[in-house]
Scaffold this motif. Structure first.
Motif: not given
Length: 344
Positions: A16-18, A30-33, A38-39
């Motif tokens: 769920g996080y990596c 992608s976008g998972e911040v 990456g942002l």
């Protein structure tokens, strides 16, 4: 401990996080911040990986470099291989919380110390992040580098003073964290620093007998400015692609920066480094030391201190083999002659 087992455990623990992808290139996250991605589009994360992958090596076997020396020294510290574990904080909201912040810091610092290299600690919100960082540095008798975020006001000075009491000799600021979305969401924004502010901060570190690293340099002019304000080292870094979308990869900007400031300041680089061959590439592009982030996080989550030590051992084996196959008897010989088609 085998790295395949470390990665398998990390994949389960970080679900769920990596995803602990076979190739950590930022495409799946992608976008998972918050998280490990990456942002935005993830372009900056991917650029780090693709830029480094585009660097090719010349293979040479007619030489006497059969047993390369991977050791080096920088910033008054000794390294069995020229590698630092990057400062990463926020295990609970970036990595799933399978390890506590304290346990994560202990795994990084202890595994690095046992392996003859140096780990860095992060900073952030909530306060337990810096508390774990400073406590971990004390446990290893100051064998680590404390990074403080570019806070405004008294918080920065207070945290630096607390860091001085840990026994550490090297301190850093990740100015590339300015505007970090995770901190902004928590109501604790950080900001860029003027040259005058940096001079004051660095003077404070030097007065305490320490050395100062400025992390987040991506242009030649700011590398020159880092020298002007008195920094002892820079980290060529875009914060793993987590703060500004669409930046170039660090391997793209490193050669120009190294050409401009090599020999006048210690050059560290991060971004997309996954194995010992990548370490050699970064050295050849002009770095003195190489900083690695996400793979160390996976190693710590998947195997604790033993996992970190296993990852460092794998890095050393890969680096040694690559040095043999490119004719580098020591890390100082890893220069542009080993790069294929490099025109600068």
């Amino acid at each position: 401990m085998e790295m395949k087992d470390v990665r398998a455990r990390a994949r389960e623990a970080m679900k769920g996080y990596c995803r602990v992808c076979p190739v950590c290139d930022g495409r799946a996250c992608s976008g998972e911040v918050p998280g490990m991605g990456g942002l935005g589009t993830g372009s900056a994360f991917r650029a780090n990986v693709t830029a480094l992958a585009g660097v090719k090596l010349n293979m040479r076997l007619m030489h006497g470099a059969a047993q390369p020396d991977t050791a080096t020294s920088a910033l008054g510290l000794d390294f069995d291989i020229p590698v630092l574990a990057a400062p990463i904080g926020g295990v609970s909201f970036n990595m799933g919380g399978a390890l506590s912040e304290d346990a994560y810091v202990d795994a990084i610092l202890g595994g690095c110390r046992a392996s003859g290299i140096v780990g860095c600690t992060g900073d952030g919100v909530p306060p337990f992040i810096i508390d774990a960082a400073l406590g971990g540095i004390r446990k290893v008798d100051g064998h680590g580098i404390v990074f403080i975020k570019p806070w405004d006001g008294e918080e920065l000075e207070q945290k630096l003073e607390a860091a001085f009491d840990t026994g550490a000799r090297v301190f850093g600021m990740d100015v590339d964290a300015a505007g970090l979305i995770t901190l902004r969401k928590m109501g604790r924004p950080v900001s860029p620093k003027t040259p005058e502010q940096l001079r004051e901060i660095i003077a404070m570190v030097h007065a305490a007998g320490g050395k100062f690293i400025l992390k987040g340099v991506m242009t030649v002019d700011e590398a020159e400015l880092a020298i002007t304000v008195g920094a002892d080292a820079i980290v060529v870094s875009n914060h793993g692609g987590r703060v500004l979308d669409h930046t170039p990869g660090t391997a793209e900007v490193l050669p120009d920066i190294a050409e401009a400031v090599h020999g006048r300041i210690c050059i560290i680089v991060d971004g997309g480094v996954r194995d010992g061959v990548d370490v050699l590439k970064m050295l050849a592009l002009g770095a003195d030391l190489v900083m690695i982030g996400r793979p160390f996080a996976v190693a710590a989550i998947g195997g604790g201190q033993e996992g970190v030590a296993a990852y460092v051992a794998a890095l050393k084996a890969q680096l040694t083999q690559a040095m043999v196959l490119t004719g580098c008897a020591n890390v100082a010989e890893a220069d542009r002659r080993i790069l294929y088609g490099f025109k600068r």
